[in-house]
Every structure is written in C-alpha cells, then in structure tokens.
Design a protein around this motif. Structure first.
Motif, PDB file in Angstrom:
ATOM      1  N   GLN A  14       0.901  -1.216   0.047  1.00 37.81           N
ATOM      2  CA  GLN A  14       0.017   0.055   0.057  1.00 37.81           C
ATOM      3  C   GLN A  14       1.037   1.153   0.051  1.00 37.81           C
ATOM      4  N   ARG A  15       0.266   2.454  -0.363  1.00 42.42           N
ATOM      5  CA  ARG A  15       1.146   3.683  -0.489  1.00 42.42           C
ATOM      6  C   ARG A  15       2.063   4.065   0.968  1.00 42.42           C
ATOM      7  N   GLY A  16       3.164   4.333   0.473  1.00 40.43           N
ATOM      8  CA  GLY A  16       4.134   4.370   1.622  1.00 40.43           C
ATOM      9  C   GLY A  16       4.955   3.048   2.177  1.00 40.43           C
ATOM     10  N   TYR A  17       4.734   2.199   1.127  1.00 39.26           N
ATOM     11  CA  TYR A  17       5.447   0.949   1.408  1.00 39.26           C
ATOM     12  C   TYR A  17       6.187   0.393   0.336  1.00 39.26           C
ATOM     13  N   GLY A  18       7.175  -0.168   0.616  1.00 38.58           N
ATOM     14  CA  GLY A  18       7.845  -0.990  -0.768  1.00 38.58           C
ATOM     15  C   GLY A  18       8.155   0.057  -1.556  1.00 38.58           C
ATOM     16  N   ASN A  19       8.017  -0.506  -2.890  1.00 38.02           N
ATOM     17  CA  ASN A  19       7.975   0.455  -4.075  1.00 38.02           C
ATOM     18  C   ASN A  19       6.782   1.142  -4.471  1.00 38.02           C
ATOM     19  N   SER A  20       5.785   1.490  -3.588  1.00 40.01           N
ATOM     20  CA  SER A  20       4.613   2.103  -3.949  1.00 40.01           C
ATOM     21  C   SER A  20       4.971   3.554  -3.803  1.00 40.01           C
ATOM     22  N   SER A  21       3.940   4.280  -4.250  1.00 44.63           N
ATOM     23  CA  SER A  21       4.302   5.759  -4.111  1.00 44.63           C
ATOM     24  C   SER A  21       4.418   6.283  -2.789  1.00 44.63           C
ATOM     25  N   HIS A  22       5.403   7.165  -2.354  1.00 47.96           N
ATOM     26  CA  HIS A  22       5.484   7.675  -0.982  1.00 47.96           C
ATOM     27  C   HIS A  22       5.210   9.311  -1.145  1.00 47.96           C
ATOM     28  N   PHE A  23       4.631   9.923  -0.109  1.00 47.23           N
ATOM     29  CA  PHE A  23       4.494  11.265  -0.023  1.00 47.23           C
ATOM     30  C   PHE A  23       5.015  12.137   1.120  1.00 47.23           C
ATOM     31  N   SER A  24       5.148  12.927   0.975  1.00 43.94           N
ATOM     32  CA  SER A  24       5.890  13.810   2.335  1.00 43.94           C
ATOM     33  C   SER A  24       4.643  14.540   3.094  1.00 43.94           C
ATOM     34  N   GLU A  25       3.236  14.601   2.407  1.00 41.65           N
ATOM     35  CA  GLU A  25       2.036  15.328   3.035  1.00 41.65           C
ATOM     36  C   GLU A  25       1.322  13.950   3.893  1.00 41.65           C
ATOM     37  N   VAL A  26       1.391  14.367   5.145  1.00 38.05           N
ATOM     38  CA  VAL A  26       0.466  13.580   5.983  1.00 38.05           C
ATOM     39  C   VAL A  26      -0.932  13.219   5.459  1.00 38.05           C
ATOM     40  N   ILE A  27      -1.501  14.221   5.094  1.00 39.55           N
ATOM     41  CA  ILE A  27      -2.962  13.922   4.541  1.00 39.55           C
ATOM     42  C   ILE A  27      -2.950  12.933   3.248  1.00 39.55           C
ATOM     43  N   ALA A  28      -1.872  12.670   2.686  1.00 41.19           N
ATOM     44  CA  ALA A  28      -2.023  11.674   1.729  1.00 41.19           C
ATOM     45  C   ALA A  28      -2.261  10.530   2.141  1.00 41.19           C
ATOM     46  N   TYR A  29      -2.227  10.218   3.480  1.00 37.32           N
ATOM     47  CA  TYR A  29      -2.177   8.643   3.943  1.00 37.32           C
ATOM     48  C   TYR A  29      -3.680   8.567   4.556  1.00 37.32           C
ATOM     49  N   ASP A  30      -4.641   9.532   4.669  1.00 38.24           N
ATOM     50  CA  ASP A  30      -5.630   9.259   5.275  1.00 38.24           C
ATOM     51  C   ASP A  30      -6.583   8.097   4.466  1.00 38.24           C
ATOM     52  N   ILE A  31      -7.723   7.947   5.161  1.00 38.20           N
ATOM     53  CA  ILE A  31      -8.625   6.560   4.904  1.00 38.20           C
ATOM     54  C   ILE A  31      -9.112   6.732   3.397  1.00 38.20           C
ATOM     55  N   LYS A  32      -9.686   8.155   3.009  1.00 38.28           N
ATOM     56  CA  LYS A  32     -10.123   8.328   1.737  1.00 38.28           C
ATOM     57  C   LYS A  32      -9.068   7.935   0.745  1.00 38.28           C
ATOM     58  N   HIS A  33      -7.641   8.352   0.842  1.00 34.70           N
ATOM     59  CA  HIS A  33      -6.814   7.963  -0.145  1.00 34.70           C
ATOM     60  C   HIS A  33      -6.604   6.327  -0.152  1.00 34.70           C
ATOM     61  N   LEU A  34      -6.374   5.703   0.922  1.00 37.99           N
ATOM     62  CA  LEU A  34      -6.341   4.396   1.075  1.00 37.99           C
ATOM     63  C   LEU A  34      -7.385   3.460   0.460  1.00 37.99           C
ATOM     64  N   ALA A  35      -8.454   3.821   0.944  1.00 39.35           N
ATOM     65  CA  ALA A  35      -9.369   3.082   0.083  1.00 39.35           C
ATOM     66  C   ALA A  35      -9.665   3.546  -1.348  1.00 39.35           C
ATOM     67  N   ASP A  36      -9.417   4.679  -1.786  1.00 38.79           N
ATOM     68  CA  ASP A  36      -9.619   5.059  -3.090  1.00 38.79           C
ATOM     69  C   ASP A  36      -8.663   4.097  -3.819  1.00 38.79           C
ATOM     70  N   ASP A  37      -7.309   3.997  -3.358  1.00 37.31           N
ATOM     71  CA  ASP A  37      -6.459   3.278  -3.901  1.00 37.31           C
ATOM     72  C   ASP A  37      -7.013   1.799  -4.389  1.00 37.31           C
ATOM     73  N   LEU A  38      -7.783   1.300  -3.469  1.00 35.05           N
ATOM     74  CA  LEU A  38      -7.956  -0.017  -3.306  1.00 35.05           C
ATOM     75  C   LEU A  38      -9.262  -0.242  -4.211  1.00 35.05           C
ATOM     76  N   VAL A  39     -10.457   0.738  -4.298  1.00 30.68           N
ATOM     77  CA  VAL A  39     -11.264   0.926  -5.245  1.00 30.68           C
ATOM     78  C   VAL A  39     -10.555   0.751  -6.854  1.00 30.68           C
ATOM     79  N   ALA A  40      -9.623   1.870  -6.804  1.00 22.97           N
ATOM     80  CA  ALA A  40      -8.913   1.851  -8.242  1.00 22.97           C
ATOM     81  C   ALA A  40      -8.401   0.689  -8.762  1.00 22.97           C
ATOM     82  N   LEU A  41      -7.913  -0.150  -7.725  1.00 20.27           N
ATOM     83  CA  LEU A  41      -7.109  -1.404  -8.074  1.00 20.27           C
ATOM     84  C   LEU A  41      -8.241  -2.473  -8.631  1.00 20.27           C
ATOM     85  N   LEU A  42      -9.482  -2.329  -8.038  1.00 15.22           N
ATOM     86  CA  LEU A  42     -10.472  -3.269  -8.345  1.00 15.22           C
ATOM     87  C   LEU A  42     -10.984  -2.832  -9.672  1.00 15.22           C
TER      88      LEU A  42
END
Length: 316
Positions: free
Chosen positions: A69-97
């Motif tokens: 997931q974002r912030g881990y391994g070779n997935s995208s990383h961001f300096s902004e704290v807000i980039a890791y809220d549940i809206k972003h994390l959930a939207d990543d998974l919806v987009a993966l589907l």
C-alpha cells in the motif's frame, strides 16, 4: 531480497498506476477465475507478510492480489501527512479493483490492513463482497477523536499518541535502527512482563536482548529490512497521523457492516478482543488461534485452514 522471493516462489511485482499513484502489486492465480481476493498488510510490514497464504488461495481457485500500500515498498510515497488518510487508502483499493475490472472482491487484512478493510467496507460497501480481519477488530467510532481518547486513557507514550504528538522522533530512530527494530519486533511466544517505561516502539529499536522467539528466518527478515531501508518509516507512520482525520471522514458512514465477516484473533496478542463485535458486524464469525500478533506468519497452516474453511462455507 530478490533471491529469497524467487527461492520461495513469491510472485514478481508489477507497478500498477491507480488513483493518481503507483502501487507495487504481487499477484498469482488467474484473473478470469472470478474469485478475486485482496490481501492487505499491516505495519510495519510488506506484501511479503502473506507469503504463506498465496499458494493455498491460488490452489483454491482465487486470483490473489497483494499490494504494497502507499508508503510501503516500491509503491508511491508522499511527504504530506494527509496523503495517507482513509479516503486515499480506500480510493487506491477501489481503483485497483477497477484496474482488474472487478465489481467487488474478498478482502483480507492484518493489523492496519484490517483497519483499512473495515473502513473500506464502511465507505464503499458495494466493493467488498466479504472480509476477513486478523488481529485488529472493528473500531467503534465514539464521540471523541481516537488520538484524543487514547492520550487520556493510554498516555502520551502510547505509540499511536507518540507518533502524533512528537512527529519525526520515532521516524528518525527507526530509520537509524531498521534491522534492530524489526528483528526485535517480529517475535512470538513473548513472556508476559510488566511494561517498560517510555515509548515501547523506541525501546524495541534499541533493545539488545529481544524477548521471545523470531517469527521468521533472517533471510525472510531481510525482505522487510531492505524495503524499509529504502523507503524509511515516515510514510507508513503517517497512517497513524491520520487517525483523527479518519474519525472525521467516517462521520457519515453507516457503522453497521452487513457483509459476511471472519475475525481471527491471536490469543497471546496484546490487542484485546472486541466483545461487542456482533453488534456492529452481525454476520461475523470469530476464531482465536494460540499465537501472538503476527498471526498468519506465526501459524500459517492453521491460519490457512481457518480462512479456506470459512471461504468454502461462504461459497456453498
């Protein structure tokens, strides 16, 4: 790291663009099998945490998708704290589907991955067919933001609170002691002892005499160490720094999860069971295994048996 992945037959990664970012995804099984299952790791982990489950699920006919997931391994990383809220994390998974053209999938999450699975289901119930959570049960959204509540009842040294109130402190210490920290953290059969003063996570980063027994071999541990030496810990710790923001983002979500659910606890885990789980997850089955927090890595055969039997019941 690649040598151990190849030795145990772990899938090769693919970088997939979703939701304006890139996710490093490991997959196995046939995409057209019609049985997608997405495995979500916790903190401080990696998709490799599911190495014991992938082949068993593939053998049962599942298309297994395991993202870092974002912030881990070779997935995208961001300096902004807000980039890791549940809206972003959930939207990543919806987009993966959407990337795989799946309307929904079975989700299995451990630790933070379990929290994301619960909350993804609240925010996007039509995209989750059924879910399995390991270690972390459903978190009730009370009247006060979570960090505020934890600070009052668990103290300022509780790591959720410390990560939020002293930004950068734990990040730096863990980045400087990656192997020592992970070597001391991934342990099982830990004797029960009074808590030490100070922040537990920082203590683990400096402890010379780890308690308990290692969960994995040094070669396996090297996969995690290599990943965090490359990425650092800040991106993953920023998940914790969004806990109160997540509390606000979940304000209008229906708190009841109707999907069939399986909750797997570790009897030796410090995370308590949620005795009122069925009030919020009425279609839940609860199982306990004699292990600590790293359930699927400590008891892989038993975990696989519980998961596969439950999935078979849902398909019948």
């Amino acid at each position: 790291m690649n040598s151990i992945l190849e030795t145990i037959g772990f899938p090769q990664p693919t970088i997939i663009p979703v939701n304006g970012i890139e996710l490093e995804v490991f997959e196995a099984g046939q995409q057209n099998a019609g049985k997608p299952i997405i495995l979500l790791h916790g903190w401080p982990e990696h998709a490799f945490s599911w190495r014991h489950q992938i082949s068993a699920l593939v053998d049962s006919g599942y298309h297994v998708i395991v993202p870092n997931q974002r912030g881990y391994g070779n997935s995208s990383h961001f300096s902004e704290v807000i980039a890791y809220d549940i809206k972003h994390l959930a939207d990543d998974l919806v987009a993966l589907l959407d990337h795989y053209e799946y309307e929904n999938a079975t989700f299995i999450g451990h630790d933070w991955g379990a929290m994301v699975t619960w909350w993804l289901t609240l925010l996007n119930p039509n995209r989750v067919k059924q879910l399995i959570a390991l270690a972390v049960p459903y978190q009730v959204r009370g009247e006060r933001p979570w960090i505020e509540w934890m600070e009052e009842f668990l103290g300022s040294d509780y790591y959720f609170v410390h990560f939020n109130r002293q930004p950068g402190v734990a990040d730096r210490i863990l980045d400087e002691n990656v192997h020592q920290f992970l070597h001391n953290l991934f342990r099982k059969n830990i004797p029960k002892m009074p808590p030490e003063p100070g922040m537990t996570i920082i203590n683990l980063a400096s402890a010379k005499e780890p308690k308990g027994e290692p969960v994995m071999s040094e070669d396996e541990l090297a996969v995690f160490v290599s990943a965090f030496e490359s990425s650092g810990f800040t991106g993953s710790i920023n998940w914790y720094r969004n806990l109160d923001r997540n509390w606000h983002l979940l304000a209008n979500a229906n708190p009841i999860i109707a999907q069939p659910s399986l909750m797997i606890y570790g009897e030796q885990d410090l995370i308590p069971k949620f005795e009122g789980l069925s009030q919020f997850v009425p279609n839940v089955e609860e199982v306990s295994l004699d292990c600590g927090h790293w359930i699927q890595q400590e008891k892989p055969k038993e975990t696989n048996q519980v998961i596969l039997e439950w999935l078979k019941q849902q398909d019948s």
